[in-house]
Design an enzyme around this catalytic site. Sequence first.
Site, PDB file in Angstrom:
ATOM      1  N   LEU A 101       0.878  -1.166   0.000  1.00 34.92           N
ATOM      2  CA  LEU A 101       0.000   0.000   0.000  1.00 34.92           C
ATOM      3  C   LEU A 101       0.913   1.213   0.000  1.00 34.92           C
ATOM      4  CD1 LEU A 101      -2.809  -0.816   2.631  1.00 34.92           C
ATOM      5  CD2 LEU A 101      -3.025  -0.789   0.149  1.00 34.92           C
ATOM      6  N   ASP A 102       0.526   2.254  -0.724  1.00 29.35           N
ATOM      7  CA  ASP A 102       1.340   3.466  -0.772  1.00 29.35           C
ATOM      8  C   ASP A 102       1.483   4.080   0.618  1.00 29.35           C
ATOM      9  OD1 ASP A 102       1.563   3.147  -3.488  1.00 29.35           O
ATOM     10  OD2 ASP A 102      -0.012   4.599  -3.970  1.00 29.35           O
ATOM     11  N   TYR A 103       2.509   4.908   0.769  1.00 22.22           N
ATOM     12  CA  TYR A 103       2.806   5.597   2.026  1.00 22.22           C
ATOM     13  C   TYR A 103       1.589   6.339   2.576  1.00 22.22           C
ATOM     14  CZ  TYR A 103       5.528   8.630   5.204  1.00 22.22           C
ATOM     15  OH  TYR A 103       6.029   9.285   6.301  1.00 22.22           O
TER      16      TYR A 103
END
Length: 238
Positions: A101-103
Amino acid sequence: MERLQKIIALSGYCSRRKAEELISNGKVKVNGTIISEMGYKASFSDFIEVEGNPIENTQDKVYYILNKPRGVVATAKDDKGRKTVVDLIKTNKRIYPVGRLDYDTTGLIILTNDGELTNYLTHPKNNIEKVYVAKINGLISKDDLKKLCNGVIIDGRKTSRAKSKILKIDKKNNSSVVELIIHEGRNHQVKKMFESIGYKVEKLKRESISFLTLDGLKSGDYRALSIKEVKKLYGDKN
């Protein structure tokens, strides 16, 4: 005796696919000898090193789901010293996230030391359903929803068919909340899908993977999966 790539996956070091790549690249040693043969068989009694790291028999598998907060990196380690999803789970096992999952993306992520399950859940052919809720700029139209469902071109390839629905239209703030259900896991896929039809994702949350949801988990909370849930994941063909 088992194939070397399976032993590496069972150890929790990485998925079987990644193990095969490491073997072919000469990154694996058995009893001090570099092994590049894909059909090579070994056992946990052998001294096996992967990228210079001895692997151990972690037959006791662990499985967690985490409600990932914003600002946490979805990797096992971060060279910039940022907090990772692994840091949030108290365990003496060497675990890693399944997928990413992105930051700035929140929501459900699975962590485990089971390379076989990781390989199964991330392989495109298995069509594991993932549900996202995105807040986007602009008032999205039904025609644009159809485009998402039929597939859009990102990174030179068309995405697979998806499902989507409008959860909220906020005319005052010129924004929309959309649920998007996909079966792929391409890099930044959801954001790129919306960008391809002219919308920017302002907030993104993964609500579920397969039958697993965030029920009862606040941001930063996690729980172990039951044996029944793990078996169901392995058997989930959607």
